[in-house]
Design a protein around this motif. Structure first.
Motif, short mmCIF file in Angstrom:
data_model
loop_
_atom_site.label_atom_id
_atom_site.label_comp_id
_atom_site.label_asym_id
_atom_site.label_seq_id
_atom_site.Cartn_x
_atom_site.Cartn_y
_atom_site.Cartn_z
N VAL A 1 -4.90 -40.70 3.22
CA VAL A 1 -6.09 -41.41 3.69
C VAL A 1 -5.93 -41.80 5.15
O VAL A 1 -6.86 -41.69 5.94
CB VAL A 1 -6.37 -42.64 2.80
N ALA A 2 -4.74 -42.24 5.53
CA ALA A 2 -4.49 -42.60 6.92
C ALA A 2 -4.66 -41.39 7.83
O ALA A 2 -5.26 -41.48 8.90
CB ALA A 2 -3.09 -43.19 7.08
N TRP A 3 -4.16 -40.24 7.42
CA TRP A 3 -4.34 -39.02 8.21
C TRP A 3 -5.81 -38.64 8.29
O TRP A 3 -6.28 -38.14 9.31
CB TRP A 3 -3.54 -37.86 7.65
N SER A 4 -6.55 -38.88 7.23
CA SER A 4 -7.98 -38.53 7.27
C SER A 4 -8.75 -39.47 8.20
O SER A 4 -9.70 -39.05 8.85
CB SER A 4 -8.59 -38.57 5.87
N PHE A 5 -8.33 -40.74 8.30
CA PHE A 5 -8.95 -41.65 9.27
C PHE A 5 -8.68 -41.17 10.68
O PHE A 5 -9.52 -41.26 11.56
CB PHE A 5 -8.41 -43.07 9.11
N PHE A 6 -7.47 -40.67 10.92
CA PHE A 6 -7.08 -40.18 12.24
C PHE A 6 -7.75 -38.85 12.55
O PHE A 6 -8.05 -38.56 13.70
CB PHE A 6 -5.57 -40.07 12.31
N GLY A 7 -7.97 -38.03 11.54
CA GLY A 7 -8.71 -36.78 11.71
C GLY A 7 -7.86 -35.56 12.00
O GLY A 7 -8.38 -34.52 12.39
N VAL A 8 -6.55 -35.67 11.83
CA VAL A 8 -5.67 -34.55 12.11
C VAL A 8 -4.85 -34.27 10.85
O VAL A 8 -4.21 -35.17 10.32
CB VAL A 8 -4.71 -34.86 13.28
N ARG A 9 -4.87 -33.02 10.40
CA ARG A 9 -4.13 -32.68 9.20
C ARG A 9 -3.87 -31.18 9.18
O ARG A 9 -4.76 -30.39 9.47
CB ARG A 9 -4.94 -33.07 7.96
N LYS A 10 -2.66 -30.77 8.84
CA LYS A 10 -2.34 -29.36 8.68
C LYS A 10 -3.01 -28.85 7.41
O LYS A 10 -3.10 -29.57 6.41
CB LYS A 10 -0.84 -29.14 8.56
N SER A 11 -3.44 -27.61 7.43
CA SER A 11 -4.12 -27.07 6.24
C SER A 11 -3.17 -26.96 5.05
O SER A 11 -3.58 -27.16 3.91
CB SER A 11 -4.75 -25.71 6.55
N SER A 12 -1.89 -26.69 5.31
CA SER A 12 -0.94 -26.60 4.19
C SER A 12 -0.74 -27.97 3.55
O SER A 12 -0.64 -28.08 2.33
CB SER A 12 0.39 -26.05 4.68
#
Length: 58
Positions: free
Chosen positions: A4-15
């Motif tokens: 959830v924290a990464w989704s707030f930041f908006g950056v995430r690897k597809s894997s």
């Protein structure tokens, strides 16, 4: 909470996203999102209150 924290930041690897989709329970993600949003709003309110009380924003 990390997903959830990464989704707030908006950056995430597809894997990493694919791994999260397979492992996470949607109910837990919603609850973590609501808690994360409440904490974020609380921090913003505290920051604005602090700035206004310090006299910087006159």
């Amino acid at each position: 909470m990390r997903a959830v924290a990464w989704s707030f930041f908006g950056v995430r690897k597809s894997s990493e996203y694919e791994k999260d989709v397979q492992q996470l329970n949607p109910v837990h993600v919603v609850i973590a999102g609501v808690i994360g949003a409440a904490v974020f709003i609380g921090l913003l309110i505290a920051l604005v209150s602090w700035v206004l009380s310090s006299g910087v924003a006159r």
